[in-house]
Design an enzyme around this catalytic site. Sequence first.
Site, mmCIF file in Angstrom:
data_model
loop_
_atom_site.group_PDB
_atom_site.id
_atom_site.type_symbol
_atom_site.label_atom_id
_atom_site.label_comp_id
_atom_site.label_asym_id
_atom_site.label_seq_id
_atom_site.Cartn_x
_atom_site.Cartn_y
_atom_site.Cartn_z
ATOM 1 N N THR A 83 0.855 -1.174 0.000
ATOM 2 C CA THR A 83 0.000 0.000 0.000
ATOM 3 C C THR A 83 0.889 1.221 0.000
ATOM 4 O O THR A 83 1.974 1.192 0.589
ATOM 5 C CB THR A 83 -0.924 0.029 1.242
ATOM 6 N N CYS A 196 -1.794 4.901 -5.451
ATOM 7 C CA CYS A 196 -2.610 4.069 -4.579
ATOM 8 C C CYS A 196 -2.672 2.716 -5.269
ATOM 9 O O CYS A 196 -2.900 2.644 -6.483
ATOM 10 C CB CYS A 196 -4.003 4.657 -4.394
#
Length: 231
Positions: A83, A196
């Site tokens: 992430t 992202c």
Amino acid sequence: MKTIGLIGGMSWESTVEYYQIINEEVKKRLGGLHSAECLLYSVDFEEIERYQAEGKWDNAGIRLGNVACSLEKAGANFIVICTNTMHKVIEYIEEKINIPILHIADATANKIKKSNISTVGLLGTKYTMEQDFYKSRLEANGIKVLIPNHSEREIVNKVIYEELCLGIIKQSSRDDYKQVIKHLVNNGAEGIVLGCTEIGLLIKPEDADVLLFDTTLIQAIESVNIALESK
């Protein structure tokens, strides 16, 4: 082959992409029935997202630091945080372990520099776009970072948490993202960082007139590079 320690689940939709890319890349390079030696610890994203929303980053850092410690004890040679946003707490994680962490922004910066691009637009969660923990890593490599305006940042963030992290892909959201990308390019962006790990599920190379830097793909490939280095 080194063992990759994956901290996943944020969200699991993008973690699936990591596992697939890493194993496909190992198979491509080594052939036969080869696959990656990796350990995956998938956390409950509801807990982590709550810490984000409440600004309890120290709690999130301690939680992920304990996860990384478990992966090291299980035999991981290095850590991949699957992430972008949670690299905000990388210091907490580093304090818990004695093995290196592959920083997603550093891997992305290296890819950008190889493309001879000096200015990029950054898409991601509001934390990644607005705070310095991520942008500063790119800027330290001589890369200028542009972000969308406030209303566009709200759109980008909302789509991530309310759609992509739930596995929902909408054409209307793709169109919104394409408009945001167009504005960034008009403002001088020579490439766009999909900052992202879920955005690559929505936006593909054909959706932009400039290079896209898919951080999931970049970090996953770099993890294979490290795993296949001689120990």
